[in-house]
Design a protein around this motif. Sequence first.
Motif, PDB file in Angstrom:
ATOM      1  N   GLU A 127       0.842  -1.186   0.000  1.00  7.03           N
ATOM      2  CA  GLU A 127       0.000   0.000   0.000  1.00  7.03           C
ATOM      3  C   GLU A 127       0.885   1.246   0.000  1.00  7.03           C
ATOM      4  O   GLU A 127       1.888   1.297   0.708  1.00  7.03           O
ATOM      5  CB  GLU A 127      -0.921   0.010   1.221  1.00  7.03           C
ATOM      6  N   PRO A 128       0.533   2.266  -0.769  1.00  2.00           N
ATOM      7  CA  PRO A 128       1.400   3.445  -0.862  1.00  2.00           C
ATOM      8  C   PRO A 128       1.311   4.355   0.349  1.00  2.00           C
ATOM      9  O   PRO A 128       0.250   4.543   0.939  1.00  2.00           O
ATOM     10  CB  PRO A 128       0.863   4.160  -2.114  1.00  2.00           C
ATOM     11  N   ALA A 129       2.449   4.943   0.718  1.00  2.00           N
ATOM     12  CA  ALA A 129       2.476   5.934   1.786  1.00  2.00           C
ATOM     13  C   ALA A 129       1.759   7.204   1.316  1.00  2.00           C
ATOM     14  O   ALA A 129       1.866   7.595   0.156  1.00  2.00           O
ATOM     15  CB  ALA A 129       3.920   6.253   2.153  1.00  2.00           C
ATOM     16  N   ARG A 130       1.038   7.842   2.219  1.00  3.46           N
ATOM     17  CA  ARG A 130       0.342   9.094   1.900  1.00  3.46           C
ATOM     18  C   ARG A 130      -0.098   9.770   3.193  1.00  3.46           C
ATOM     19  O   ARG A 130      -0.328   9.093   4.204  1.00  3.46           O
ATOM     20  CB  ARG A 130      -0.869   8.845   0.996  1.00  3.46           C
ATOM     21  N   SER A 131      -0.193  11.079   3.155  1.00  2.00           N
ATOM     22  CA  SER A 131      -0.633  11.806   4.345  1.00  2.00           C
ATOM     23  C   SER A 131      -1.353  13.080   3.941  1.00  2.00           C
ATOM     24  O   SER A 131      -1.217  13.562   2.809  1.00  2.00           O
ATOM     25  CB  SER A 131       0.553  12.145   5.258  1.00  2.00           C
ATOM     26  N   VAL A 132      -2.090  13.626   4.906  1.00  2.00           N
ATOM     27  CA  VAL A 132      -2.828  14.875   4.704  1.00  2.00           C
ATOM     28  C   VAL A 132      -2.382  15.874   5.761  1.00  2.00           C
ATOM     29  O   VAL A 132      -2.347  15.562   6.959  1.00  2.00           O
ATOM     30  CB  VAL A 132      -4.353  14.666   4.816  1.00  2.00           C
ATOM     31  N   ALA A 133      -2.005  17.074   5.321  1.00  2.00           N
ATOM     32  CA  ALA A 133      -1.645  18.152   6.237  1.00  2.00           C
ATOM     33  C   ALA A 133      -2.901  18.899   6.662  1.00  2.00           C
ATOM     34  O   ALA A 133      -3.748  19.233   5.828  1.00  2.00           O
ATOM     35  CB  ALA A 133      -0.661  19.110   5.560  1.00  2.00           C
ATOM     36  N   LEU A 134      -3.017  19.153   7.945  1.00  2.00           N
ATOM     37  CA  LEU A 134      -4.216  19.784   8.484  1.00  2.00           C
ATOM     38  C   LEU A 134      -4.013  21.298   8.594  1.00  2.00           C
ATOM     39  O   LEU A 134      -3.007  21.753   9.154  1.00  2.00           O
ATOM     40  CB  LEU A 134      -4.532  19.202   9.865  1.00  2.00           C
ATOM     41  N   PRO A 135      -4.944  22.103   8.085  1.00  2.00           N
ATOM     42  CA  PRO A 135      -4.790  23.569   8.112  1.00  2.00           C
ATOM     43  C   PRO A 135      -4.720  24.104   9.544  1.00  2.00           C
ATOM     44  O   PRO A 135      -5.587  23.777  10.370  1.00  2.00           O
ATOM     45  CB  PRO A 135      -6.053  24.066   7.408  1.00  2.00           C
ATOM     46  N   PRO A 136      -3.698  24.903   9.862  1.00  2.00           N
ATOM     47  CA  PRO A 136      -3.584  25.456  11.222  1.00  2.00           C
ATOM     48  C   PRO A 136      -4.804  26.267  11.643  1.00  2.00           C
ATOM     49  O   PRO A 136      -5.193  26.243  12.821  1.00  2.00           O
ATOM     50  CB  PRO A 136      -2.339  26.351  11.128  1.00  2.00           C
ATOM     51  N   THR A 137      -5.425  26.971  10.692  1.00  2.00           N
ATOM     52  CA  THR A 137      -6.572  27.813  11.032  1.00  2.00           C
ATOM     53  C   THR A 137      -7.764  27.002  11.511  1.00  2.00           C
ATOM     54  O   THR A 137      -8.609  27.507  12.253  1.00  2.00           O
ATOM     55  CB  THR A 137      -6.998  28.651   9.811  1.00  2.00           C
ATOM     56  N   GLU A 138      -7.836  25.745  11.091  1.00  2.00           N
ATOM     57  CA  GLU A 138      -8.983  24.905  11.445  1.00  2.00           C
ATOM     58  C   GLU A 138      -8.689  23.970  12.614  1.00  2.00           C
ATOM     59  O   GLU A 138      -9.586  23.291  13.107  1.00  2.00           O
ATOM     60  CB  GLU A 138      -9.389  24.058  10.231  1.00  2.00           C
ATOM     61  N   HIS A 139      -7.416  23.908  13.045  1.00  2.00           N
ATOM     62  CA  HIS A 139      -7.025  22.949  14.085  1.00  2.00           C
ATOM     63  C   HIS A 139      -6.105  23.636  15.101  1.00  2.00           C
ATOM     64  O   HIS A 139      -5.030  23.110  15.433  1.00  2.00           O
ATOM     65  CB  HIS A 139      -6.321  21.749  13.460  1.00  2.00           C
ATOM     66  N   ALA A 140      -6.514  24.776  15.586  1.00  2.00           N
ATOM     67  CA  ALA A 140      -5.661  25.587  16.463  1.00  2.00           C
ATOM     68  C   ALA A 140      -5.263  24.837  17.736  1.00  2.00           C
ATOM     69  O   ALA A 140      -4.096  24.867  18.154  1.00  2.00           O
ATOM     70  CB  ALA A 140      -6.365  26.892  16.814  1.00  2.00           C
ATOM     71  N   ASP A 141      -6.214  24.161  18.381  1.00  2.00           N
ATOM     72  CA  ASP A 141      -5.905  23.441  19.617  1.00  2.00           C
ATOM     73  C   ASP A 141      -4.917  22.308  19.362  1.00  2.00           C
ATOM     74  O   ASP A 141      -3.994  22.086  20.161  1.00  2.00           O
ATOM     75  CB  ASP A 141      -7.183  22.882  20.242  1.00  2.00           C
ATOM     76  N   LEU A 142      -5.109  21.590  18.268  1.00  2.00           N
ATOM     77  CA  LEU A 142      -4.207  20.503  17.918  1.00  2.00           C
ATOM     78  C   LEU A 142      -2.793  21.041  17.696  1.00  2.00           C
ATOM     79  O   LEU A 142      -1.808  20.463  18.170  1.00  2.00           O
ATOM     80  CB  LEU A 142      -4.705  19.785  16.662  1.00  2.00           C
ATOM     81  N   TYR A 143      -2.682  22.146  16.974  1.00  2.00           N
ATOM     82  CA  TYR A 143      -1.360  22.723  16.704  1.00  2.00           C
ATOM     83  C   TYR A 143      -0.669  23.155  17.993  1.00  2.00           C
ATOM     84  O   TYR A 143       0.555  22.981  18.140  1.00  2.00           O
ATOM     85  CB  TYR A 143      -1.473  23.895  15.726  1.00  2.00           C
ATOM     86  N   ALA A 186      -7.753  19.878  -1.471  1.00  3.03           N
ATOM     87  CA  ALA A 186      -9.208  19.739  -1.400  1.00  3.03           C
ATOM     88  C   ALA A 186      -9.734  20.617  -0.278  1.00  3.03           C
ATOM     89  O   ALA A 186      -8.966  21.219   0.487  1.00  3.03           O
ATOM     90  CB  ALA A 186      -9.592  18.276  -1.162  1.00  3.03           C
ATOM     91  N   LEU A 187     -11.056  20.697  -0.160  1.00  5.60           N
ATOM     92  CA  LEU A 187     -11.673  21.559   0.837  1.00  5.60           C
ATOM     93  C   LEU A 187     -11.440  21.075   2.260  1.00  5.60           C
ATOM     94  O   LEU A 187     -11.430  21.870   3.194  1.00  5.60           O
ATOM     95  CB  LEU A 187     -13.182  21.666   0.569  1.00  5.60           C
ATOM     96  N   ASN A 188     -11.275  19.745   2.437  1.00  6.01           N
ATOM     97  CA  ASN A 188     -11.085  19.207   3.779  1.00  6.01           C
ATOM     98  C   ASN A 188     -10.336  17.877   3.701  1.00  6.01           C
ATOM     99  O   ASN A 188     -10.046  17.374   2.602  1.00  6.01           O
ATOM    100  CB  ASN A 188     -12.440  19.023   4.484  1.00  6.01           C
ATOM    101  N   GLU A 189     -10.033  17.310   4.849  1.00 11.23           N
ATOM    102  CA  GLU A 189      -9.249  16.072   4.907  1.00 11.23           C
ATOM    103  C   GLU A 189      -9.975  14.915   4.228  1.00 11.23           C
ATOM    104  O   GLU A 189      -9.367  14.127   3.491  1.00 11.23           O
ATOM    105  CB  GLU A 189      -8.945  15.717   6.361  1.00 11.23           C
TER     106      GLU A 189
END
Length: 427
Positions: A228-244, A382-385
Amino acid sequence: MHVLLVGAQPEAIQGLHRGGHDITLLYEAGEVARMNNNPEIKDCIARMCAVDSYKNVESLWSAVDHLQPMPKIDAVLTVNEYAVVPTAIVGQQIGAISLNPAVAMACRDKAVQKALWAAAGIPTAKFCILPNATDCEETQRLLHQAGLEPPLVVKPSAAAGSTNVSIVDTPAEIAEIAAANPHIRRLLAEERITAQEWHFDGIVQSGKVTNLMVSRYVEPLLCTKRGEPARSVALPPTEHADLYREVAEFTTRSLTALSHSVGVFHFEAFGQPGNFIASELACRPAGGLIVAVAQEMIGVDLWSAATQLFTGDQPEVHEVTSDLAWGWVNLPSLPGVPNMVTQEDLTSINGVDEAWVAPQGRIMRDMSENTSTGIGYATVRALNETECRRVMDTVVATVREVHARTAASKPTEAHKAVHNADARAEQ
């Protein structure tokens, strides 16, 4: 400033050139094609010398003498994983600016860094070093002392890209792996963690994380061992402030434990917010297209920043206003079959930003070799994850459809390739 750069990474060379620095390049033979295909890069370099291997301190050090006379070297730098420790040692020996060798070792050897994390109270997998992995009796004793029980992950303590990483259930399996390759008879064994896998990428200055990108792998990286191929999604800082905020604190603690206070980092972790487990940390830019995604997500050129942080130049950051989700996906291969996928096959997919594909006709390799083995990469937006993952699924399905048509035209080769792929999936 006169910079001795180890490794022909175009973006790092261009970044130093933009800063007006005098560049001496040490390169391996495998990089000749890259240099020949980028004549504008060669124009940025004042002098260059081939070396046997980035892993060889003697080869790097002797090249400094072989290029004399030349200006005094002010800094010895690299963005190459295998050159991190040798470059730091050479820099120290000639009195130039470079990464501290102890920090380089802590960011390179996974057993050293896990011991430092454990001592600092940072959660990480239980582990032990098997100095003579062909000795089943000794292995059994060491695993018992460390409180390790199967299934286990075994790997070299200082490899890259999951090369020679295996999942095992018995000491006998470990002995077989070590006996098959004399270069990996010393192995790291650690408990297997099956939680969500993440990667955190960015810049640390004066011990503080100043730029950060938080990304979630679609599947843990060991998925490449079953094709299976490696792949990832970066999460926008503006939408995930607490996580960041949480990741920045966790990353800062982890970097501090390794004394890595200046440079770039690629940090992999398992778990979920509130319960992260440190996995591996490297003091260089990430592989794949993570650096390309970082430019879109947080506006940072990590290749250039990796050297600029040592030359006194400010890392190049451009303003990012988009709140899109960005990701990258490795394009899967079918071993033994010629690649017939084209760039147009992928860029025609809605949501694909860019794609890099191996030449048509090139025989594809087995993806289980390491996380970067495949026929290329694609970046998606894309618009979201959720939508980003859907685009990635479409990319992978498109590539596999082309592979299937190609294999169908060569029944004998196809049967063998599909059989091998099925066998890996069952492991």
